[in-house]
Design a protein around this motif. Sequence first.
Motif, PDB file in Angstrom:
ATOM      1  N   PRO A 286       0.815  -1.222   0.000  1.00  0.00           N
ATOM      2  CA  PRO A 286       0.000   0.000   0.000  1.00  0.00           C
ATOM      3  C   PRO A 286       0.846   1.269   0.000  1.00  0.00           C
ATOM      4  CG  PRO A 286      -0.913  -1.592   1.530  1.00  0.00           C
ATOM      5  CD  PRO A 286       0.410  -2.132   1.088  1.00  0.00           C
ATOM      6  N   TYR A 287       1.947   1.258   0.741  1.00  0.00           N
ATOM      7  CA  TYR A 287       2.806   2.432   0.796  1.00  0.00           C
ATOM      8  C   TYR A 287       3.534   2.640  -0.525  1.00  0.00           C
ATOM      9  CZ  TYR A 287       1.914   1.530   5.734  1.00  0.00           C
ATOM     10  OH  TYR A 287       1.299   1.280   6.936  1.00  0.00           O
ATOM     11  N   ILE A 288       3.911   1.538  -1.176  1.00  0.00           N
ATOM     12  CA  ILE A 288       4.556   1.637  -2.488  1.00  0.00           C
ATOM     13  C   ILE A 288       3.595   2.245  -3.505  1.00  0.00           C
ATOM     14  CG2 ILE A 288       5.526   0.299  -4.409  1.00  0.00           C
ATOM     15  CD1 ILE A 288       6.566  -1.705  -2.328  1.00  0.00           C
ATOM     16  N   ILE A 289       2.343   1.768  -3.505  1.00  0.00           N
ATOM     17  CA  ILE A 289       1.354   2.284  -4.452  1.00  0.00           C
ATOM     18  C   ILE A 289       1.021   3.741  -4.143  1.00  0.00           C
ATOM     19  CG2 ILE A 289      -0.980   2.003  -5.371  1.00  0.00           C
ATOM     20  CD1 ILE A 289       1.084  -0.145  -6.195  1.00  0.00           C
ATOM     21  N   ASN A 290       0.964   4.104  -2.863  1.00  0.00           N
ATOM     22  CA  ASN A 290       0.749   5.508  -2.510  1.00  0.00           C
ATOM     23  C   ASN A 290       1.859   6.387  -3.083  1.00  0.00           C
ATOM     24  OD1 ASN A 290      -1.566   4.932  -1.092  1.00  0.00           O
ATOM     25  ND2 ASN A 290      -0.569   4.899   0.910  1.00  0.00           N
ATOM     26  N   SER A 294      -1.566   4.452  -8.349  1.00  0.00           N
ATOM     27  CA  SER A 294      -2.210   3.178  -8.692  1.00  0.00           C
ATOM     28  C   SER A 294      -2.207   2.894 -10.189  1.00  0.00           C
ATOM     29  CB  SER A 294      -3.640   3.142  -8.150  1.00  0.00           C
ATOM     30  OG  SER A 294      -4.376   4.262  -8.563  1.00  0.00           O
ATOM     31  N   LYS A 295      -2.314   3.932 -11.026  1.00  0.00           N
ATOM     32  CA  LYS A 295      -2.238   3.683 -12.465  1.00  0.00           C
ATOM     33  C   LYS A 295      -0.859   3.129 -12.824  1.00  0.00           C
ATOM     34  CE  LYS A 295      -2.014   5.775 -17.026  1.00  0.00           C
ATOM     35  NZ  LYS A 295      -2.038   7.017 -17.849  1.00  0.00           N
ATOM     36  N   ASN A 296       0.179   3.748 -12.291  1.00  0.00           N
ATOM     37  CA  ASN A 296       1.532   3.251 -12.549  1.00  0.00           C
ATOM     38  C   ASN A 296       1.707   1.835 -12.010  1.00  0.00           C
ATOM     39  OD1 ASN A 296       2.309   5.637 -13.789  1.00  0.00           O
ATOM     40  ND2 ASN A 296       3.035   6.551 -11.878  1.00  0.00           N
ATOM     41  N   GLY A 297       1.049   1.535 -10.874  1.00  0.00           N
ATOM     42  CA  GLY A 297       1.111   0.182 -10.330  1.00  0.00           C
ATOM     43  C   GLY A 297       0.527  -0.840 -11.281  1.00  0.00           C
ATOM     44  N   LEU A 298      -0.604  -0.495 -11.898  1.00  0.00           N
ATOM     45  CA  LEU A 298      -1.224  -1.395 -12.875  1.00  0.00           C
ATOM     46  C   LEU A 298      -0.312  -1.606 -14.087  1.00  0.00           C
ATOM     47  CD1 LEU A 298      -4.920  -0.105 -12.855  1.00  0.00           C
ATOM     48  CD2 LEU A 298      -4.080  -2.246 -11.884  1.00  0.00           C
ATOM     49  N   ILE A 299       0.273  -0.531 -14.579  1.00  0.00           N
ATOM     50  CA  ILE A 299       1.134  -0.639 -15.767  1.00  0.00           C
ATOM     51  C   ILE A 299       2.379  -1.470 -15.449  1.00  0.00           C
ATOM     52  CG2 ILE A 299       2.470   0.658 -17.467  1.00  0.00           C
ATOM     53  CD1 ILE A 299      -0.660   0.878 -17.606  1.00  0.00           C
ATOM     54  N   ILE A 300       2.976  -1.247 -14.287  1.00  0.00           N
ATOM     55  CA  ILE A 300       4.154  -2.031 -13.894  1.00  0.00           C
ATOM     56  C   ILE A 300       3.783  -3.511 -13.787  1.00  0.00           C
ATOM     57  CG2 ILE A 300       5.806  -2.454 -12.022  1.00  0.00           C
ATOM     58  CD1 ILE A 300       5.697   0.576 -11.464  1.00  0.00           C
ATOM     59  N   LEU A 327       8.178 -14.128  -9.226  1.00  0.00           N
ATOM     60  CA  LEU A 327       7.743 -12.750  -9.459  1.00  0.00           C
ATOM     61  C   LEU A 327       6.235 -12.598  -9.270  1.00  0.00           C
ATOM     62  CD1 LEU A 327       9.796 -11.550 -12.568  1.00  0.00           C
ATOM     63  CD2 LEU A 327       9.934 -10.676 -10.223  1.00  0.00           C
ATOM     64  N   ALA A 328       5.508 -13.711  -9.432  1.00  0.00           N
ATOM     65  CA  ALA A 328       4.057 -13.663  -9.219  1.00  0.00           C
ATOM     66  C   ALA A 328       3.732 -13.285  -7.776  1.00  0.00           C
ATOM     67  CB  ALA A 328       3.425 -15.014  -9.556  1.00  0.00           C
ATOM     68  N   GLY A 329       4.644 -13.587  -6.848  1.00  0.00           N
ATOM     69  CA  GLY A 329       4.460 -13.184  -5.463  1.00  0.00           C
ATOM     70  C   GLY A 329       4.496 -11.681  -5.297  1.00  0.00           C
ATOM     71  N   PHE A 330       5.136 -10.995  -6.249  1.00  0.00           N
ATOM     72  CA  PHE A 330       5.141  -9.528  -6.273  1.00  0.00           C
ATOM     73  C   PHE A 330       3.973  -8.989  -7.096  1.00  0.00           C
ATOM     74  CE2 PHE A 330       6.517  -5.520  -8.277  1.00  0.00           C
ATOM     75  CZ  PHE A 330       6.773  -4.766  -7.137  1.00  0.00           C
ATOM     76  N   GLU A 331       3.637  -9.699  -8.168  1.00  0.00           N
ATOM     77  CA  GLU A 331       2.573  -9.236  -9.068  1.00  0.00           C
ATOM     78  C   GLU A 331       1.224  -9.151  -8.372  1.00  0.00           C
ATOM     79  OE1 GLU A 331       2.410 -11.896 -12.324  1.00  0.00           O
ATOM     80  OE2 GLU A 331       4.392 -11.380 -13.092  1.00  0.00           O
ATOM     81  N   MET A 332       0.860 -10.184  -7.610  1.00  0.00           N
ATOM     82  CA  MET A 332      -0.479 -10.232  -7.027  1.00  0.00           C
ATOM     83  C   MET A 332      -0.737  -9.095  -6.039  1.00  0.00           C
ATOM     84  SD  MET A 332      -2.010 -12.383  -8.722  1.00  0.00           S
ATOM     85  CE  MET A 332      -3.545 -12.285  -7.806  1.00  0.00           C
ATOM     86  N   PRO A 333       0.162  -8.827  -5.069  1.00  0.00           N
ATOM     87  CA  PRO A 333      -0.060  -7.663  -4.207  1.00  0.00           C
ATOM     88  C   PRO A 333      -0.121  -6.363  -5.013  1.00  0.00           C
ATOM     89  CG  PRO A 333       1.599  -9.098  -3.255  1.00  0.00           C
ATOM     90  CD  PRO A 333       1.344  -9.597  -4.653  1.00  0.00           C
ATOM     91  N   LEU A 334       0.706  -6.281  -6.051  1.00  0.00           N
ATOM     92  CA  LEU A 334       0.759  -5.076  -6.881  1.00  0.00           C
ATOM     93  C   LEU A 334      -0.580  -4.803  -7.550  1.00  0.00           C
ATOM     94  CD1 LEU A 334       2.699  -2.869  -7.971  1.00  0.00           C
ATOM     95  CD2 LEU A 334       3.218  -4.408  -9.868  1.00  0.00           C
ATOM     96  N   VAL A 335      -1.160  -5.819  -8.174  1.00  0.00           N
ATOM     97  CA  VAL A 335      -2.414  -5.600  -8.897  1.00  0.00           C
ATOM     98  C   VAL A 335      -3.604  -5.504  -7.942  1.00  0.00           C
ATOM     99  CG1 VAL A 335      -2.971  -8.043  -9.320  1.00  0.00           C
ATOM    100  CG2 VAL A 335      -3.743  -6.284 -10.929  1.00  0.00           C
ATOM    101  N   LEU A 336      -3.605  -6.271  -6.854  1.00  0.00           N
ATOM    102  CA  LEU A 336      -4.732  -6.244  -5.922  1.00  0.00           C
ATOM    103  C   LEU A 336      -4.881  -4.882  -5.255  1.00  0.00           C
ATOM    104  CD1 LEU A 336      -4.405  -9.751  -4.228  1.00  0.00           C
ATOM    105  CD2 LEU A 336      -6.271  -8.979  -5.691  1.00  0.00           C
ATOM    106  N   VAL A 337      -3.759  -4.314  -4.841  1.00  0.00           N
ATOM    107  CA  VAL A 337      -3.812  -2.996  -4.204  1.00  0.00           C
ATOM    108  C   VAL A 337      -4.063  -1.903  -5.246  1.00  0.00           C
ATOM    109  CG1 VAL A 337      -2.509  -1.287  -2.866  1.00  0.00           C
ATOM    110  CG2 VAL A 337      -2.344  -3.720  -2.299  1.00  0.00           C
TER     111      VAL A 337
END
Length: 427
Positions: A286-290, A294-300, A327-337
């Motif tokens: 959440p802090y990373i996405i803040n 969030s748009k950049n989070g989706l694109i990444i 890397l999927a362990g990073f992808e899922m938190p990234l897209v969910l948040v």
Amino acid sequence: MNNEQTTPKKHATKDFWGFPITHFTYFFTWAIVFGYLTLWLEQEAHFNGVQAGFVFSMMSGVSLIFQPIFGVISDRLVMKKNLVITIAIGMILIGPYFQWVFHPLLKVNTALVGFVTGIYLSFILNGGVSVIEQYVQRASLTNKFEYGHSRMGGSLAGAIASLVGGRLFLWSPNSIFWACTVSAVILTCCLVFSDKIHLDNLAAVGVDKTSSQLNMKQLGSIFKLKNFWYLSLFYIGTSAIYDVFDQQFIIFFKSFFHTAAQGTLAYSYMTSTQTALEFLLMIPMPYIINKIGSKNGLIIYGLILGVRIIGSAMSPSVGWVIVLRLLAGFEMPLVLVSIMKYISGSFDLRLYATVYALASNFAKQISVFIFSTLAGKWYDAFGFQHTYYILGAIVLVVTIICAFGLKKEDKVQAGEVSAPANADASK
């Protein structure tokens, strides 16, 4: 001081802890059903592949009806718990259904039991998941906590379900469903007694004393928004491809081993590690996405997914495949948040549940259905490596299109930064 405008909202512990439990108890049932239902249908109901497939097809197909309806109802209810409690009570019945109802229906007709089972599970799972998710996301805005921290309960549930589900099944196959019933009882109690909503802060979800109830014209306005179609395209071309890529990945993974048993064991360890990473990364995400938006989070997320799929095709050894898989362990938190914050910050908050249900669930289900068939044909015709090149290319192209097409979110409305202290005074 005006610098408060760029300060992320603080994590609030008050009235927070019930929501991770809500996520845990719901997704425990999700993980058990999707992890062991096929095995139960084969061993206990003596279903063949076609009959078991019919149940899952019904679950996916009927969810295309439930999801938009549940989205509209959720937006009209806002923070009222009528629908989420109805779904939770429906989940309590999962043990009695498979213990006492399934087999009598099976004696009447196999197609009938497949039809009824598919509708029931679609109601509480495939259709109900968006109801639970949007409810907690809205609660995170009213109660001022990070949705991602609550969602950690869902990640933990997947790991716990993997650990205990197999043991329960070996002890007594029906016990897995009674475990779901127990979990659903806890969920219902949590919704009724623990999940306190700060009703004095409903403005955070787009509701105030002067707001009128949503009508169908306002709900229909979603389809006139270009951003809605770009977001749907993004989910069709990324998350749906993720699911399709994942469907037969274990077969590709096993090809790197001398025996199937070695591959299965290694896959189990790899998946457990991935789940652990997903759980741990939910803490800082959440802090990373803040920070990045969030748009950049989706694109990444889309770029990492595309690179991971293509990289898997190019991997010279199993070591590279494992690294890319993790890397999927990073992808899922990234897209969910990111998706929760992006919808909050880019659309009318009163339409949140409908946008979420249609863009990230309805569109995705249709895409999974289409691409699952195509990918199956491509695997047979071209092999895994060339199919992965195609899937990865689709992800990258769609991500690049959406990088230009998706609009920038409102960071304050998304909860990525706090509103200025003098915002109300300036109105």
